[in-house]
Design a protein around this motif. Structure first.
Motif: not given
Length: 283
Positions: A240-246, A251-262
């Protein structure tokens, strides 16, 4: 709240079916696992990786494992805690001392292996085992040191004849359960089950290891009383960490939106950890 930890674990493994104990490597992995399982395995592989950033080849110091056990027990007063103590961290005197300390810290049980140093993960190449009498002397010291603690005798023998000989010898002791690590097939596991007689049997499941990937139903059919899952949390976190950091990098450092449920956000993580406070109050 259970004080007779060893007796509670004995009762659990005596129930019908194969009792699962999931491997945890730090407090966060345990916090997640607590929502799914009632029994934890304090894996040496996972702890060496998490606490030291090193492979499971004998670097663990017993005070660190005792401290980890104390933290887990404070947060999870009702969970079974089976602790991997490798070879007892030295000679029989040290092994006995460690067992007393772990029981005071709230451990339910321990697993003592018959490897000699330099030790290896049970599913690695190059394992060497102690002379049987030398291991039995250490096991006797551990058994004498406990009060109620559940004790698993583990052999890392790789030759089948030696594996079965040691299974019989370990089953004849006052240990609560026998583990033969690195069993390579269902047929070999059946031989181990026969050699153990009436003694409860433990099976070690590790991702990418030498043993087949059995279901709990299959293990029950093979006469296995409990199964430890050494690394599902550790390896899942790695993936999971490998996937999240990749993804973050792409995404040029843009964090994913937790409200999307992912993804888990601050609220979800805080809610998970708040449960540990409740556990400490119960303990």
């Amino acid at each position: 709240m259970v004080r007779d930890r060893g007796s509670a674990l004995r009762q659990a493994v005596a129930e019908p079916g194969t009792t699962p104990l999931v491997g945890v490597y730090d407090m966060y992995s345990a916090s997640v696992a607590a929502g799914h399982y009632e029994a934890f395995f304090l894996s040496g592989f996972g702890f060496a990786a998490s606490f030291y950033g090193l492979p499971d080849v004998g670097f663990i110091a017993w005070p660190d494992m005792v401290a980890f056990t104390e933290r887990l027990r404070a947060a999870f007063p009702d969970h079974h805690l089976l602790v991997d103590i490798d070879d007892g961290y030295g000679d029989p005197e040290v092994a006995g001392h460690v067992v007393r300390r772990l029981e005071q810290a709230g451990a339910s049980g321990v697993i003592l292996e018959d490897q000699q140093r330099p030790r290896r993960c049970g599913h690695a190449e190059g394992k060497q085992i102690l002379p049987l009498r030398q291991y039995l002397d250490k096991l006797d010291r551990v058994l004498d040191a406990r009060r109620d603690l559940f004790v698993v005798a583990r052999t890392d023998a790789t030759e089948e004849s030696e594996m079965l000989l040691r299974t019989k010898e370990l089953a004849a002791t006052e240990t609560d359960m026998v583990l033969v690590d690195g069993v390579r097939s269902a047929a070999q596991l059946k031989l181990v089950r026969d050699a153990a007689g009436d003694k409860p049997l433990l099976f070690n499941q590790i991702g990418g290891g030498k043993s087949p990937r059995f279901s709990l139903t299959e293990l029950t059919g093979l006469g296995v009383d409990a199964a430890i899952y050494s690394t599902p949390c550790l390896f899942a976190a790695h993936r999971a960490m490998e996937a999240a950091l990749a993804e973050l990098k792409a995404s040029d450092g843009r964090l994913p939106d937790p409200s999307a449920g992912r993804d888990v956000g601050v609220a979800g993580s805080t809610e998970l950890l708040a449960r540990n406070l409740a556990g400490r109050r119960r303990g």
